[in-house]
Design an enzyme around this catalytic site. Sequence first.
Site, PDB file in Angstrom:
ATOM      1  N   CYS A 116      76.875  13.332  35.044  1.00 29.59           N
ATOM      2  CA  CYS A 116      77.915  14.286  34.677  1.00 29.59           C
ATOM      3  C   CYS A 116      77.282  15.655  34.509  1.00 29.59           C
ATOM      4  CB  CYS A 116      78.592  13.846  33.376  1.00 29.59           C
ATOM      5  SG  CYS A 116      79.869  14.994  32.800  1.00 29.59           S
ATOM      6  N   HIS A 158      86.322   9.619  36.990  1.00 24.80           N
ATOM      7  CA  HIS A 158      85.443  10.398  36.118  1.00 24.80           C
ATOM      8  C   HIS A 158      86.105  11.718  35.736  1.00 24.80           C
ATOM      9  CE1 HIS A 158      81.239  11.821  34.984  1.00 24.80           C
ATOM     10  NE2 HIS A 158      81.894  12.952  35.073  1.00 24.80           N
ATOM     11  N   GLU A 159      86.661  12.415  36.736  1.00 27.63           N
ATOM     12  CA  GLU A 159      87.279  13.710  36.458  1.00 27.63           C
ATOM     13  C   GLU A 159      88.576  13.555  35.660  1.00 27.63           C
ATOM     14  OE1 GLU A 159      85.382  16.115  36.898  1.00 27.63           O
ATOM     15  OE2 GLU A 159      83.985  15.016  38.155  1.00 27.63           O
ATOM     16  N   HIS A 162      87.757  13.311  32.071  1.00 31.25           N
ATOM     17  CA  HIS A 162      87.492  14.619  31.460  1.00 31.25           C
ATOM     18  C   HIS A 162      88.778  15.259  30.949  1.00 31.25           C
ATOM     19  CE1 HIS A 162      83.271  15.566  31.761  1.00 31.25           C
ATOM     20  NE2 HIS A 162      83.219  15.264  33.048  1.00 31.25           N
TER      21      HIS A 162
END
Length: 204
Positions: A116, A158-159, A162
């Site tokens: 990351c 993953h994004e 966030h």
Amino acid sequence: MQGRPVDAYPALAPEAERGSVRRVTVVGEEILSRPCAEAVEFGTPELSALIDDMFLTMHVAEGAGLAANQVGVDLRLFVYDCPDDDGVRHVGHLLNPVLDPVDPASRRLVEDAEGCLSVPGAVMRVPRPDRVVARGFDKDGQPLVIEGTGYFARCLQHEADHLDGHTYLDRLSRRDRKDAVRQMADRREDVFARRAARTADLDR
């Protein structure tokens, strides 16, 4: 589905050519630990400029994806320039993304290395489904549906994490999280130096 295959695409995405480098936030900063605000305005010059800046920042930081809160902006937006497991390159952005629920009976979890840009220098193995469908909008408010498999599916998840106020550290055991934090402490200055050098190269 978004986009069409093309015969060739520039190494540096056109958005990045127009952008400016922004500072990448680091785990521990408050903006990374809370859900981002929904986008309500589309088609604005400010939104286009933010996307351009995010593409260039992602390029300089050697990332495959970048969420808006990673450049200090409270907005449900991410950009990506990421291959899948077949080597097909996927480039784009998504506003207000929602991931389709994954059927537990048919999903296939793959544990693979994950890093990351906001956890500089750390790489850990994280299990994630190997296929995902993300729905949202482009910068002009047009609906998008993006299907990702393999590494690209990992990037999309993953994004999206966030934008919900989570990093991949939240998916680790306490022991593995401590290991990741140690890795970051040992390597972050080298990572920052490499990013600074790549930024300087843009002006040459």
